[in-house]
Design an enzyme around this catalytic site. Structure first.
Site, PDB file in Angstrom:
ATOM      1  N   CYS A   1       0.846  -1.204   0.000  1.00  0.00           N
ATOM      2  CA  CYS A   1       0.000   0.000   0.000  1.00  0.00           C
ATOM      3  C   CYS A   1       0.873   1.243   0.000  1.00  0.00           C
ATOM      4  O   CYS A   1       1.697   1.430   0.903  1.00  0.00           O
ATOM      5  CB  CYS A   1      -0.897  -0.001   1.236  1.00  0.00           C
ATOM      6  SG  CYS A   1      -1.825   1.534   1.423  1.00  0.00           S
TER       7      CYS A   1
ATOM      8  N   ASN B   1       2.908  -8.674  -0.951  1.00  0.00           N
ATOM      9  CA  ASN B   1       1.953  -9.688  -0.476  1.00  0.00           C
ATOM     10  C   ASN B   1       2.665 -11.027  -0.333  1.00  0.00           C
ATOM     11  O   ASN B   1       3.736 -11.241  -0.909  1.00  0.00           O
ATOM     12  CB  ASN B   1       0.842  -9.888  -1.520  1.00  0.00           C
ATOM     13  CG  ASN B   1      -0.091  -8.707  -1.632  1.00  0.00           C
ATOM     14  OD1 ASN B   1       0.206  -7.726  -2.292  1.00  0.00           O
ATOM     15  ND2 ASN B   1      -1.222  -8.799  -0.984  1.00  0.00           N
TER      16      ASN B   1
HETATM   17  N1  COA Z   1     -12.398   7.489  -8.677  1.00  0.00           N
HETATM   18  C1  COA Z   1     -12.019   8.526  -9.454  1.00  0.00           C
HETATM   19  N2  COA Z   1     -11.918   9.794  -8.999  1.00  0.00           N
HETATM   20  C2  COA Z   1     -12.226   9.993  -7.706  1.00  0.00           C
HETATM   21  C3  COA Z   1     -12.636   8.974  -6.863  1.00  0.00           C
HETATM   22  C4  COA Z   1     -12.716   7.671  -7.392  1.00  0.00           C
HETATM   23  N3  COA Z   1     -13.068   6.630  -6.642  1.00  0.00           N
HETATM   24  N4  COA Z   1     -12.870   9.485  -5.654  1.00  0.00           N
HETATM   25  C5  COA Z   1     -12.606  10.791  -5.722  1.00  0.00           C
HETATM   26  N5  COA Z   1     -12.217  11.096  -6.964  1.00  0.00           N
HETATM   27  C6  COA Z   1     -11.828  12.386  -7.479  1.00  0.00           C
HETATM   28  C7  COA Z   1     -12.890  13.433  -7.227  1.00  0.00           C
HETATM   29  O1  COA Z   1     -13.831  13.416  -8.283  1.00  0.00           O
HETATM   30  C8  COA Z   1     -12.068  14.690  -7.214  1.00  0.00           C
HETATM   31  O2  COA Z   1     -11.724  15.060  -8.525  1.00  0.00           O
HETATM   32  P1  COA Z   1     -11.557  16.583  -8.954  1.00  0.00           P
HETATM   33  O3  COA Z   1     -10.405  17.118  -8.139  1.00  0.00           O
HETATM   34  O4  COA Z   1     -11.253  16.498 -10.405  1.00  0.00           O
HETATM   35  O5  COA Z   1     -12.858  17.226  -8.621  1.00  0.00           O
HETATM   36  C9  COA Z   1     -10.793  14.243  -6.532  1.00  0.00           C
HETATM   37  O6  COA Z   1     -10.702  12.834  -6.757  1.00  0.00           O
HETATM   38  C10 COA Z   1     -10.775  14.526  -5.056  1.00  0.00           C
HETATM   39  O7  COA Z   1     -11.986  14.062  -4.503  1.00  0.00           O
HETATM   40  P2  COA Z   1     -12.209  13.862  -2.946  1.00  0.00           P
HETATM   41  O8  COA Z   1     -13.574  13.349  -2.696  1.00  0.00           O
HETATM   42  O9  COA Z   1     -11.763  15.101  -2.222  1.00  0.00           O
HETATM   43  O10 COA Z   1     -11.284  12.644  -2.712  1.00  0.00           O
HETATM   44  P3  COA Z   1      -9.953  12.602  -1.894  1.00  0.00           P
HETATM   45  O11 COA Z   1      -8.901  13.422  -2.512  1.00  0.00           O
HETATM   46  O12 COA Z   1     -10.298  12.825  -0.482  1.00  0.00           O
HETATM   47  O13 COA Z   1      -9.553  11.068  -2.140  1.00  0.00           O
HETATM   48  C11 COA Z   1      -9.958   8.733  -2.323  1.00  0.00           C
HETATM   49  C12 COA Z   1     -10.368  10.002  -1.663  1.00  0.00           C
HETATM   50  C13 COA Z   1     -10.466   7.558  -1.510  1.00  0.00           C
HETATM   51  C14 COA Z   1     -10.570   8.658  -3.692  1.00  0.00           C
HETATM   52  C15 COA Z   1      -8.464   8.670  -2.510  1.00  0.00           C
HETATM   53  O14 COA Z   1      -7.863   8.945  -1.283  1.00  0.00           O
HETATM   54  C16 COA Z   1      -7.998   7.345  -3.051  1.00  0.00           C
HETATM   55  O15 COA Z   1      -8.335   6.950  -4.150  1.00  0.00           O
HETATM   56  N6  COA Z   1      -7.157   6.644  -2.297  1.00  0.00           N
HETATM   57  C17 COA Z   1      -6.611   5.406  -2.776  1.00  0.00           C
HETATM   58  C18 COA Z   1      -6.462   4.452  -1.665  1.00  0.00           C
HETATM   59  C19 COA Z   1      -5.870   3.157  -2.162  1.00  0.00           C
HETATM   60  O16 COA Z   1      -6.267   2.584  -3.146  1.00  0.00           O
HETATM   61  N7  COA Z   1      -4.868   2.678  -1.425  1.00  0.00           N
HETATM   62  C20 COA Z   1      -4.252   1.455  -1.704  1.00  0.00           C
HETATM   63  C21 COA Z   1      -5.123   0.285  -1.451  1.00  0.00           C
HETATM   64  S1  COA Z   1      -5.394  -0.066   0.253  1.00  0.00           S
HETATM   65 ZN    ZN Z   2      -2.289  -5.510   0.723  1.00  0.00          ZN
END
Ligand code: COA
Ligand code: ZN
Length: 307
Positions: A241, A250
């Site tokens: 992660c 993993n």
């Molecule tokens: N898919 C695509 N775009 C997404 C999205 C998703 N699931 N969730 C949010 N966004 C976009 C929003 O539309 C926004 O876009 P914009 O800036 O163009 O308007 C932007 O991301 C920010 O949105 P926000 O709701 O403020 O999200 P965030 O920045 O707080 O991020 C997550 C939230 C969960 C989407 C983000 O932290 C994330 O994807 N994390 C990945 C975690 C992961 O996979 N970790 C490894 C596995 S455990």
């Molecule tokens: Zn994992």
């Protein structure tokens, strides 16, 4: 059980956990080819990609295209990681069999990884469960840092079991207990697995283990002995992660299958075909991987005696 052999269900997460923090972008064509090759190995479940924000996880920005292009094999369940409602809506454009929702048992890791408090995540994921239900997509919930958090330290069992119970009550068919940074040890894995199975005997429990401290296969064996029958793993032992400090790979799918079959389990997996997939992934990422059996050969792959 098949002929007295415990049936174990193998879930490969190479394409998601394995590639999310890869040093180079694996081209979409390669991901599709690997998914199709994995589909022919006898795996129970393949985690194909994640519908996270492409800014957060650029390596999987091609999620929708990958899901549209893979050839789905009968009998294999295709799942995708979903962190929020936006991700679920995107995923429904090429509906998988299952959404694998994700949140962390640790408040600090949840904030780092998902930028939500745990309660905000629970609320958001409940909405996703309702959407999945309407769309006829099954739901599993992966609970990160269930055995320890690299920033908070010990994670007590009670909140982990409480989160699991809340999601099962909300309609999830299964829960995955994730050892995100390899902090789990065998006695701990056995104890938490037993407690989970006692409370939820009909729910699907999956163990998601990382080999960060060399305890991965020992933990899997402890989980098996405690009644665990589903394991996440990644080819070659790739993975980790990007929002968990110190995360590494993993447990390795082919090494786990090799061990479980020797231990008398029926994994349903063709190990030779899986080893071919591991070689394919190694070629795609262009560097050596931690997997052992691909280098050493299977236990009875013998060498000629010296002349
Ligand atoms: N898919 C695509 N775009 C997404 C999205 C998703 N699931 N969730 C949010 N966004 C976009 C929003 O539309 C926004 O876009 P914009 O800036 O163009 O308007 C932007 O991301 C920010 O949105 P926000 O709701 O403020 O999200 P965030 O920045 O707080 O991020 C997550 C939230 C969960 C989407 C983000 O932290 C994330 O994807 N994390 C990945 C975690 C992961 O996979 N970790 C490894 C596995 S455990
Ligand atoms: Zn994992």
């Amino acid at each position: 059980m098949t002929g007295g052999r415990p049936r174990v269900f193998m879930h490969d997460v190479s394409l998601r956990d394995g590639l999310q923090a890869a040093p180079v972008f694996v081209p979409t064509d390669d991901k599709v080819a690997l998914a199709d090759a994995l589909s022919a190995t006898g795996l129970a479940r393949i985690e194909v990609t994640s519908y996270t924000s492409p800014q957060a996880i650029p390596m999987l920005a091609d999620a929708a295209e990958v899901m549209r292009r893979i050839r789905r094999a009968p009998g294999v369940e295709y799942t995708v990681l979903v962190p929020n409602l936006r991700g679920a809506e995107r995923a429904l454009e090429a509906p998988p069999d299952e959404f694998n929702l994700v949140m962390s048992c640790s408040e600090t890791h949840n904030l780092a990884n998902l930028r939500m408090t745990r309660e905000q995540s629970v609320r958001a994921l409940r909405q996703v469960i309702r959407l999945a239900d309407e769309a006829g997509v099954a739901v599993n919930v992966s609970l990160s840092c269930a055995f320890g958090c690299p920033m908070e330290g010990e994670v007590p069992e009670a909140p982990v079991l409480d989160l699991a119970a809340r999601f099962l009550a909300a309609g999830a068919q299964g829960v995955t207990l994730c050892d995100t940074t390899g902090m789990a040890y065998p006695g701990q894995v056995a104890a938490l697995s037993r407690r989970f199975i006692d409370r939820h005997p009909t729910a699907q429990l999956t163990l998601h283990l990382h080999n960060t401290r060399g305890m991965g296969l020992a933990n899997a064996l402890a989980g098996l002995q405690a009644g665990g029958r589903r394991f996440d793993a990644a080819l070659g032992g790739v993975g980790g992660c990007p929002y968990a400090p110190g995360a590494t790979g993993n447990i390795c799918t082919e090494d786990l299958v090799h061990m479980l079959e020797l231990e008398g389990c029926d994994t349903g997996v063709d190990l030779a075909a899986l080893l071919d997939c591991a070689r394919r992934l190694r070629a795609q990422v262009g560097h050596d991987l931690p997997g052992q059996v691909v280098k050493a050969g299977r236990r009875l792959d013998l060498h000629p005696a010296p002349a």
